[in-house]
Design an enzyme around this catalytic site. Structure first.
Site, PDB file in Angstrom:
ATOM      1  N   GLU A  30      -3.279  -6.079  -4.836  1.00 15.93           N
ATOM      2  CA  GLU A  30      -3.762  -5.858  -3.530  1.00 15.93           C
ATOM      3  C   GLU A  30      -2.654  -6.463  -1.916  1.00 15.93           C
ATOM      4  O   GLU A  30      -2.533  -4.884  -1.613  1.00 15.93           O
ATOM      5  CB  GLU A  30      -5.030  -6.880  -3.031  1.00 15.93           C
ATOM      6  CG  GLU A  30      -5.369  -7.289  -1.535  1.00 15.93           C
ATOM      7  CD  GLU A  30      -6.002  -5.735  -1.442  1.00 15.93           C
ATOM      8  OE1 GLU A  30      -7.677  -6.183  -2.080  1.00 15.93           O
ATOM      9  OE2 GLU A  30      -6.462  -4.582  -1.078  1.00 15.93           O
ATOM     10  N   ASP A  43      -1.435  -3.173   0.249  1.00 17.24           N
ATOM     11  CA  ASP A  43      -1.868  -2.974   1.116  1.00 17.24           C
ATOM     12  C   ASP A  43      -0.213  -2.621   2.457  1.00 17.24           C
ATOM     13  O   ASP A  43      -0.562  -1.998   3.115  1.00 17.24           O
ATOM     14  CB  ASP A  43      -2.040  -4.256   2.202  1.00 17.24           C
ATOM     15  CG  ASP A  43      -3.327  -4.294   1.790  1.00 17.24           C
ATOM     16  OD1 ASP A  43      -4.043  -3.974   0.906  1.00 17.24           O
ATOM     17  OD2 ASP A  43      -4.589  -5.617   1.668  1.00 17.24           O
ATOM     18  N   SER A  71      -9.160  -0.192  -1.156  1.00 18.07           N
ATOM     19  CA  SER A  71      -8.447  -1.661  -0.522  1.00 18.07           C
ATOM     20  C   SER A  71      -6.786  -0.980  -0.465  1.00 18.07           C
ATOM     21  O   SER A  71      -6.403  -1.087   0.798  1.00 18.07           O
ATOM     22  CB  SER A  71      -7.919  -2.514  -1.266  1.00 18.07           C
ATOM     23  OG  SER A  71      -9.322  -3.653  -1.940  1.00 18.07           O
TER      24      SER A  71
END
Ligand SMILES: *[C@@H]1O[C@H](CO)[C@@H](O)[C@H](O)[C@H]1NC(C)=O
Ligand SMILES: *[C@@H]1O[C@H](CO)[C@@H](O)[C@H](O)[C@H]1NC(C)=O
Ligand SMILES: *[C@@H]1O[C@H](CO)[C@@H](O)[C@H](O)[C@H]1NC(C)=O
Ligand SMILES: *[C@@H]1O[C@H](CO)[C@@H](O)[C@H](O)[C@H]1NC(C)=O
Ligand SMILES: *[C@@H]1O[C@H](CO)[C@@H](O)[C@H](O)[C@H]1NC(C)=O
Length: 593
Positions: free
Chosen positions: A311, A315, A507
């Site tokens: 994740e 990002d 995401s």
């Protein structure tokens, strides 16, 4: 002498009895009569998904510890909201006239009486060690479970996540506080709410090996980095993989000078639950895709370079790829003490930081229904504080489409995407035929907690009208509609542990949009304008006045794992892709007017 001994025996006896009494009372956890107490968040026992969580006894309530976070009631909240609407409304004379951190802090700071009441209550219960945040808005303390049970009149259990085996001390009893404290406390963290352990972004949107996407050739040629997992390559339907360059191209991010960054610009991603970032992966990603080799400027909180999470890789790689040169922070929470609520940590950390970056990208979410209104209202207050300072909060809209519930009688809106004070980002897919369609996983719908804000009334009404009454029992017709905007949520390539891999989920779309917002801020700052702050009112206005600022997505349905239809994309705003995919060079022009 005899009398004295008798007296001592009597006192000992009384002590013994009172001790027994104490124990009895303790088992019931009713030290103050219940009628003198008041529920803060919930009034009924908390429903727990037993398929996900196992409930165990706590072995030793005296040694097991829990961190409690008291959200203290703040002042001038109506004025704060009015102010936020005005400074965020491009048609208002106060547009962009934000307050400073100190001004906001002084304005909403809780009454001394509120802080003192809570402190005195803790001290009265033998809790002498606690920390009041600089802004006085949160008080935190770590106590034994036994103490927390007495303080809040609940019984704790050990909740074990069946899949990840992570465990948390939480209670299914609605907690109470003495009546006279009720007006001073918004909520107490560390009692009922379990941290979200959502599945991480989907790895590997698979591809048919005979029908390799147009980016694949160049990826395969790369010598520096190991290739894709061929098995994963072979399974999907030929939709192209997306690199930073391709994403920019698809969204027409062309004319913007991204090499001359205004000194005041900044952006951040939030990193939760031991999801760390690897500077090496970031650098290799930048080299591999010909990006400027920027480093993260500031890591707030813990990081383990050698223990990265997917994740966070996603990002950080994409927010920086979209906005090279913009000073970027990683705000890391959780991971220090097992069992804390990382989102709450993030809020508390931010609430006392006077130098927050301008744009924050957060890929985190939960069902609205799993959280009490007093908690979501309080978090909304924090979002309003950021908006009042001209900060932009970007959330992914969630990866569960409309959120089909088990009973198949209503949709479950996701939160915080459903907040009116954040920008919610949905997902679209680039198909092999070149079309761009709404992603079935794209979180979207209408809030049950937050009413529809003025800035999107026309858009949501048109959509609901178009539904002709269909699905009407599944969603709330007066709620805030989300998402607001979209970007790519499938087949986005990241570099993770020295390996390229495609990733899916909103995401991915959230940090892409967040990076683009930083480019807009950059242009505005260079023009002597203020940052965009709460972007939504301006965004919807631009969509109305200059529809070509978006590629309107009119195909797709977010019925992921759903027992019934989801919402369908249509022209104009829809609760799958929002206003659509930004046509960036056009959009940015209108953000500078
Ligand atoms: C915006 O303000 C202008 C004049 O200041 C006014 O004419 C216009 O109607 C306003 N638009 C909206 C949508 O309120
Ligand atoms: C920024 O870009 C312009 C035009 O591409 C170029 O002339 C200039 O040298 C660049 N500046 C820096 C600091 O890289
Ligand atoms: C629908 O949303 C409104 C807020 O807009 C809320 O007051 C109401 O309780 C919601 N209804 C349901 C059934 O959740
Ligand atoms: C609602 O009715 C209009 C007019 O008949 C139609 O164009 C539209 O497609 C209908 N909407 C849906 C979701 O079927
Ligand atoms: C980018 O520009 C091209 C050419 O004008 C246009 O066809 C395309 O739709 C634009 N992309 C977006 C996302 O708007």
């Amino acid at each position: 002498m005899k009398i004295k001994i008798n007296l001592i025996i009597i006192i000992l006896f009384i002590l013994l009895i009172s001790n027994v009494n104490c124990k009895k009372i303790k088992n019931k956890k009713h030290l103050t009569p219940q009628r003198l107490r008041k529920f803060v968040e919930h009034s009924k026992p908390i429903a727990l998904n037993k398929k996900v969580w196992k409930i165990n006894e706590i072995e030793n309530v005296f040694s097991a510890q829990i961190e409690l976070t008291f959200g203290i009631k703040q002042r001038n909240l109506e004025e704060l909201e009015d102010f936020v609407w005005r400074v965020s409304d491009p048609n208002d004379s106060m547009y962009g006239n934000y307050k400073t951190f100190q001004e906001v802090k002084q304005w909403v700071k809780p009454l001394d009486e509120s802080i003192e009441s809570v402190k005195n209550w803790l001290i009265g219960n033998g809790i002498l060690e606690f920390k009041v945040t600089d802004s006085g808005d949160f008080i935190r303390t770590t106590v034994s479970i036994d103490k927390a049970e007495t303080l809040l009149s609940v019984r704790y259990n050990k909740m074990v996540h069946r899949l990840t085996k992570q465990s948390f001390f939480r209670s299914l009893d609605p907690y109470t506080v003495p009546r006279e404290l009720y007006d001073h406390i918004d909520f107490i963290g560390g009692v009922n709410h379990l941290p979200l352990l959502a599945p991480r972004p989907k790895e590997g949107s698979v591809i048919d090996s005979n029908d390799v996407g147009y980016e694949m050739d160049s990826l395969k040629r790369n010598k520096h980095i190991k290739s894709f997992n061929e098995k994963k390559l072979a399974a999907r339907n030929g939709d192209p993989y997306l690199s930073p360059d391709l994403i920019r191209k698809e969204m027409n991010v062309t004319q913007i000078s991204t090499n001359s960054t205004h000194l005041g610009n900044s952006q951040a991603i939030a990193q939760f639950l031991k999801e760390y970032f690897s500077p090496t992966d970031l650098r290799n990603f930048q080299i591999r895709f010909g990006l400027k080799q920027d480093q993260v400027e500031n890591v707030v909180g813990p990081n383990q370079n050698l223990n990265p999470g997917i994740e966070t890789a996603l990002d950080i790689q994409y927010i920086m790829a979209m906005a090279p040169n913009v000073p970027t922070w990683v705000v890391s929470t959780g991971g220090l003490h097992e069992g804390q609520e990382p989102f709450l940590d993030w809020l508390v950390d931010l609430s006392s930081n006077p130098n927050l970056p301008l744009v924050h990208s957060i890929s985190y979410g939960d069902d609205e229904s799993s959280i009490g209104v007093s908690y979501t209202d309080r978090v909304d207050t924090e979002f309003k504080k950021y908006a009042a300072m001209g900060k932009t909060i970007v959330f992914s809209s969630g990866d569960f489409g409309v959120g089909c519930n088990d009973a198949c009688d209503s949709f479950s809106p996701g939160w915080p995407a459903s907040s009116r004070f954040v920008l919610a980002v949905g997902g679209v897919i680039k198909k092999k035929d070149g079309s761009i369609v709404g992603d079935e996983i794209s979180g979207g719908g209408f809030s049950n907690y937050f009413s529809r804000p003025w800035y999107q009334v026309d858009e949501c009404s048109s959509y609901i009208e178009w539904l002709n009454g269909s699905l009407s029992s599944f969603y709330n017709q007066s709620g805030r509609g989300y998402p607001d905007i979209s970007s790519f949520s499938e087949n986005v390539i990241i570099l993770y542990k020295d390996r390229l891999m495609p990733i899916g989920g909103t995401s991915a779309s959230a940090p892409i949009i967040a990076g683009l917002l930083s480019l807009i801020n950059d242009q505005r700052l260079q023009n002597g304008q203020n940052p965009i702050g709460l972007f939504n009112p301006l965004l919807y206005k631009i969509a109305r006045d200059h529809p070509n600022s978006f590629l309107d997505i009119d195909f797709g349905e977010n019925n992921y794992k759903c027992c019934t239809n989801g919402f369908k994309s249509k022209n104009g705003w829809d609760p799958v892709t929002g206003l659509g995919l930004p046509n960036f060079d056009e959009l940015v022009k209108h953000c500078l007017e």
